[in-house]
Design a protein around this motif. Sequence first.
Motif, PDB file in Angstrom:
ATOM      1  N   PHE A   1       8.539   7.733 -12.064  1.00  0.00           N
ATOM      2  CA  PHE A   1       8.303   9.014 -11.584  1.00  0.00           C
ATOM      3  C   PHE A   1       8.551   9.359 -10.310  1.00  0.00           C
ATOM      4  N   GLU A   2       8.072   8.477  -9.482  1.00  0.00           N
ATOM      5  CA  GLU A   2       8.344   8.593  -8.324  1.00  0.00           C
ATOM      6  C   GLU A   2       9.963   8.427  -7.811  1.00  0.00           C
ATOM      7  N   PHE A   3      10.518   7.676  -8.417  1.00  0.00           N
ATOM      8  CA  PHE A   3      12.244   7.433  -8.193  1.00  0.00           C
ATOM      9  C   PHE A   3      12.762   8.916  -8.681  1.00  0.00           C
ATOM     10  N   VAL A   4      12.333   9.427  -9.615  1.00  0.00           N
ATOM     11  CA  VAL A   4      12.908  10.871 -10.170  1.00  0.00           C
ATOM     12  C   VAL A   4      12.370  11.864  -9.362  1.00  0.00           C
TER      13      VAL A   4
ATOM     14  N   ILE B   1       7.303  -5.992 -14.247  1.00  0.00           N
ATOM     15  CA  ILE B   1       7.097  -4.998 -14.985  1.00  0.00           C
ATOM     16  C   ILE B   1       7.382  -3.713 -14.391  1.00  0.00           C
ATOM     17  N   LEU B   2       7.833  -2.783 -15.206  1.00  0.00           N
ATOM     18  CA  LEU B   2       8.446  -1.403 -14.677  1.00  0.00           C
ATOM     19  C   LEU B   2       7.519  -0.327 -14.952  1.00  0.00           C
ATOM     20  N   ARG B   3       6.675   0.196 -14.164  1.00  0.00           N
ATOM     21  CA  ARG B   3       5.880   1.189 -14.390  1.00  0.00           C
ATOM     22  C   ARG B   3       6.315   2.478 -14.374  1.00  0.00           C
ATOM     23  N   LEU B   4       5.744   3.159 -15.084  1.00  0.00           N
ATOM     24  CA  LEU B   4       6.052   4.805 -15.268  1.00  0.00           C
ATOM     25  C   LEU B   4       5.818   5.463 -13.877  1.00  0.00           C
ATOM     26  N   SER B   5       4.914   4.995 -13.192  1.00  0.00           N
ATOM     27  CA  SER B   5       4.516   5.801 -11.874  1.00  0.00           C
ATOM     28  C   SER B   5       5.552   5.628 -10.905  1.00  0.00           C
ATOM     29  N   ASP B   6       6.193   4.213 -10.827  1.00  0.00           N
ATOM     30  CA  ASP B   6       7.308   4.053 -10.091  1.00  0.00           C
ATOM     31  C   ASP B   6       8.533   4.772 -10.413  1.00  0.00           C
TER      32      ASP B   6
ATOM     33  N   GLN C   1       0.930  -1.154   0.107  1.00  0.00           N
ATOM     34  CA  GLN C   1      -0.163   0.145  -0.181  1.00  0.00           C
ATOM     35  C   GLN C   1       0.856   1.297   0.158  1.00  0.00           C
ATOM     36  N   GLN C   2       2.164   0.998   0.213  1.00  0.00           N
ATOM     37  CA  GLN C   2       2.956   2.458   0.074  1.00  0.00           C
ATOM     38  C   GLN C   2       3.539   2.616  -1.299  1.00  0.00           C
ATOM     39  N   ARG C   3       3.022   1.832  -2.357  1.00  0.00           N
ATOM     40  CA  ARG C   3       3.313   1.807  -3.530  1.00  0.00           C
ATOM     41  C   ARG C   3       2.038   2.186  -4.441  1.00  0.00           C
ATOM     42  N   HIS C   4       2.228   2.946  -5.741  1.00  0.00           N
ATOM     43  CA  HIS C   4       1.123   3.138  -6.558  1.00  0.00           C
ATOM     44  C   HIS C   4       0.191   1.858  -6.807  1.00  0.00           C
ATOM     45  N   ARG C   5      -1.027   1.930  -6.917  1.00  0.00           N
ATOM     46  CA  ARG C   5      -1.625   0.706  -7.267  1.00  0.00           C
ATOM     47  C   ARG C   5      -1.609   0.494  -8.700  1.00  0.00           C
ATOM     48  N   HIS C   6      -1.662  -0.804  -9.058  1.00  0.00           N
ATOM     49  CA  HIS C   6      -1.949  -1.096 -10.492  1.00  0.00           C
ATOM     50  C   HIS C   6      -2.938  -0.736 -11.060  1.00  0.00           C
ATOM     51  N   ARG C   7      -2.407  -0.319 -12.449  1.00  0.00           N
ATOM     52  CA  ARG C   7      -3.603   0.371 -13.272  1.00  0.00           C
ATOM     53  C   ARG C   7      -3.785  -0.495 -14.533  1.00  0.00           C
ATOM     54  N   ALA C   8      -3.042  -1.724 -14.704  1.00  0.00           N
ATOM     55  CA  ALA C   8      -3.193  -2.546 -15.907  1.00  0.00           C
ATOM     56  C   ALA C   8      -3.182  -4.061 -15.490  1.00  0.00           C
ATOM     57  N   ILE C   9      -3.657  -4.829 -16.657  1.00  0.00           N
ATOM     58  CA  ILE C   9      -3.712  -6.094 -16.378  1.00  0.00           C
ATOM     59  C   ILE C   9      -2.737  -6.609 -17.555  1.00  0.00           C
ATOM     60  N   LEU C  10      -2.075  -7.846 -16.947  1.00  0.00           N
ATOM     61  CA  LEU C  10      -1.239  -8.509 -17.982  1.00  0.00           C
ATOM     62  C   LEU C  10      -2.025  -9.967 -18.624  1.00  0.00           C
ATOM     63  N   VAL C  11      -2.302 -10.073 -19.790  1.00  0.00           N
ATOM     64  CA  VAL C  11      -2.803 -11.217 -20.301  1.00  0.00           C
ATOM     65  C   VAL C  11      -1.802 -12.220 -20.671  1.00  0.00           C
ATOM     66  N   ILE C  12      -2.341 -13.427 -20.290  1.00  0.00           N
ATOM     67  CA  ILE C  12      -1.276 -14.704 -20.488  1.00  0.00           C
ATOM     68  C   ILE C  12      -2.095 -15.855 -21.265  1.00  0.00           C
ATOM     69  N   ASP C  13      -1.133 -16.551 -22.000  1.00  0.00           N
ATOM     70  CA  ASP C  13      -1.811 -17.529 -22.992  1.00  0.00           C
ATOM     71  C   ASP C  13      -2.010 -18.937 -21.997  1.00  0.00           C
ATOM     72  N   GLU C  14      -2.473 -19.791 -22.838  1.00  0.00           N
ATOM     73  CA  GLU C  14      -2.347 -21.180 -22.170  1.00  0.00           C
ATOM     74  C   GLU C  14      -1.249 -21.630 -21.772  1.00  0.00           C
ATOM     75  N   ALA C  15       0.136 -21.183 -22.255  1.00  0.00           N
ATOM     76  CA  ALA C  15       1.349 -21.967 -21.775  1.00  0.00           C
ATOM     77  C   ALA C  15       1.865 -20.803 -20.571  1.00  0.00           C
ATOM     78  N   ASN C  16       1.189 -19.853 -20.061  1.00  0.00           N
ATOM     79  CA  ASN C  16       1.446 -18.848 -19.236  1.00  0.00           C
ATOM     80  C   ASN C  16       2.678 -17.937 -19.683  1.00  0.00           C
ATOM     81  N   HIS C  17       2.646 -17.614 -20.967  1.00  0.00           N
ATOM     82  CA  HIS C  17       3.528 -16.483 -21.661  1.00  0.00           C
ATOM     83  C   HIS C  17       2.413 -15.196 -21.728  1.00  0.00           C
TER      84      HIS C  17
END
Length: 195
Positions: A178-181, A171-176, A41-57
């Motif tokens: 931006f916080e680092f910068v 995943i490297l998020r722009l929000s993180d 909860q100290q970090r920005h919340r997720h705003r996207a979802i990753l989509v995976i195939d049947e082989a978990n890629h």
Amino acid sequence: MKSRSVKEMMVPLAEYASVQETATLLDAVKALRKAQAAFDQQRHRHRAILVIDEANHIIGKLSQHDVIEALEPNYKEMRNQTEEGSMHRLGLSDAFFKKTLEQYHLWEKALEGLCCKAADLKVKKMMYTPVKGEFVKESATMDEAIHRLIIGRHHSLLVTTDRDPSEIVGILRLSDVFEFVGDSVLECELPSDAA
């Protein structure tokens, strides 16, 4: 400014929201909410979802923009008549936006029956497939990652292992980034004015 690697800044794949390509929009929203609740909860919340195939890629991403756009099917017709993705960058007038809203009957009924639409819409039909520039190695410097984010105008980058560019570990998020910068800017010590 302290230098950090992408690996130090990324969100590990196991902590990110993901759904199978056969999932519905309803499933995706549930997965996102679950991941948000479990995430630090100290970090920005997720705003996207990753989509995976049947082989978990990972085969795609689903952004907030993708979800909302998918709920109004007339956007597809409108996009087919304009150059893909260019309209918002052309500096178009408010009158133009109002006219297209009326011409294509956008959002007249899109919010009606939202639950039914969400249960019927398949993630695979609305996901975005990442392009070559949206991947970065875990050992890459923040300089490289920031450059990729800015030049590509990406909201996130998929992080791969150094040994296998097809193995995604986070995943490297722009929000993180931006916080680092921002933290780095605040660490700067400016000489005080000699008055």
